[in-house]
Design an enzyme around this catalytic site. Structure first.
Site, short mmCIF file in Angstrom:
data_model
loop_
_atom_site.label_atom_id
_atom_site.label_comp_id
_atom_site.label_asym_id
_atom_site.label_seq_id
_atom_site.Cartn_x
_atom_site.Cartn_y
_atom_site.Cartn_z
N CYS A 23 -1.36 -0.97 1.82
CA CYS A 23 -0.37 -0.11 2.47
C CYS A 23 -0.16 1.21 1.71
O CYS A 23 -1.09 1.99 1.53
CB CYS A 23 0.94 -0.89 2.62
SG CYS A 23 2.13 -0.16 3.77
N HIS A 24 1.08 1.46 1.23
CA HIS A 24 1.40 2.70 0.52
C HIS A 24 1.14 2.60 -0.99
O HIS A 24 1.37 3.57 -1.72
CB HIS A 24 2.86 3.08 0.74
CG HIS A 24 3.18 3.56 2.12
ND1 HIS A 24 3.22 2.72 3.21
CD2 HIS A 24 3.51 4.80 2.60
CE1 HIS A 24 3.55 3.41 4.30
NE2 HIS A 24 3.72 4.67 3.95
N ALA A 25 0.68 1.44 -1.46
CA ALA A 25 0.48 1.25 -2.90
C ALA A 25 -0.44 2.28 -3.56
O ALA A 25 -0.26 2.59 -4.73
CB ALA A 25 -0.04 -0.17 -3.17
N PRO A 26 -1.44 2.85 -2.85
CA PRO A 26 -2.28 3.87 -3.50
C PRO A 26 -1.50 5.06 -4.04
O PRO A 26 -2.02 5.77 -4.92
CB PRO A 26 -3.24 4.29 -2.38
CG PRO A 26 -3.40 3.06 -1.55
CD PRO A 26 -2.02 2.46 -1.53
N TRP A 27 -0.29 5.30 -3.56
CA TRP A 27 0.52 6.38 -4.13
C TRP A 27 0.62 6.26 -5.65
O TRP A 27 0.52 7.25 -6.37
CB TRP A 27 1.92 6.37 -3.52
CG TRP A 27 2.08 7.23 -2.31
CD1 TRP A 27 1.25 8.22 -1.87
CD2 TRP A 27 3.18 7.19 -1.39
NE1 TRP A 27 1.75 8.80 -0.72
CE2 TRP A 27 2.93 8.18 -0.41
CE3 TRP A 27 4.33 6.41 -1.29
CZ2 TRP A 27 3.81 8.43 0.65
CZ3 TRP A 27 5.20 6.65 -0.23
CH2 TRP A 27 4.95 7.65 0.73
#
Length: 235
Positions: A111-115
């Site tokens: 999900c947004h974890a690559p941020w």
């Protein structure tokens, strides 16, 4: 057969994580025999989210001040809107994932974890997927973004969001199991060359009871010392 028996997995998250992106993979890991530690910024509990609605609380097992990446064999990074945006502002969180990647620990990212990985400077030259809404952030960091349910790139496996959890969980278990012997051997050599103190162990009820006894003993010693000094002064 439990493929991950004894594998130590750090789940790095804070409040605002997407509920199912933590709870479902954790259950999968535990069923496969992994030892899961929820690592966060502060002790206590963190609250999940069901997209925009508050979810359930999860107990924190250790803070980033208690542990280091080398204490673990693998890392799980759940997503959510608030969770990775908060973690990417923490130097401790960025250092943790940077150290984990330097050790080539297998990492499952959704999900947004690559941020967090972007802010830690880890994504340039990598191939991964994410929630489609942050694909520009991924591309602008120098990574190749793919619109697939699961992307494997060396020690990373990534997925777009909750809709991809079945594929994500399968790939996570396969990656962690594949990397397990390599990780264990590398960490053993690292510890032989640079011995460190005993690993972090969650506080037990008995260890928690020691503090009142230690405090009481210290206070009693201080009181006796004070009384002796007063007696000597009065003579």
């Amino acid at each position: 057969m439990r493929k991950l028996k004894g594998l130590r997995v750090a789940v790095l998250a804070t409040s605002g994580f997407e509920q199912v992106e933590l709870t479902r993979p954790v259950k999968k890991l535990q069923r496969q025999g992994a030892e899961v530690t929820v690592v966060s910024l502060l002790p206590g509990h963190i609250r999940g989210m069901n997209h925009m609605l508050p979810g359930k609380k999860v107990r924190v097992d250790a803070t980033l001040r208690d542990v280091k990446a080398a204490d673990f064999d693998a890392v799980l990074l759940p997503g959510g809107l608030i969770n990775p945006d908060t973690l990417r502002q923490s130097a401790l969180a960025k250092d943790f994932v940077h150290d984990a990647d330097s050790l080539n620990l297998p990492m499952a990212i959704i999900c947004h974890a690559p941020w967090l990985l972007i802010s830690a400077g880890l994504t340039e030259g990598r191939t991964l997927t994410s929630w489609p809404g942050i694909q520009d952030d991924v591309k602008n960091s120098g990574a190749m973004w793919r619109d697939d349910e699961m992307v494997r790139d060396d020690n990373w496996v990534s997925s777009r969001g909750p809709q991809d959890l079945p594929a994500f969980e399968r790939a996570m278990v396969e990656l962690f199991a594949e990397k397990m012997p390599e990780v264990r051997e590398r960490l053993r050599h690292a510890q032989d060359e640079h011995p460190v103190a005993a690993r972090y162990h969650p506080a037990t009820e008995e260890s928690g009871r020691r503090w009142p006894r230690l405090l009481a003993g210290s206070l009693a010693t201080a009181a006796i010392s004070f009384g002796v000094r007063r007696l000597a002064a009065s003579r």
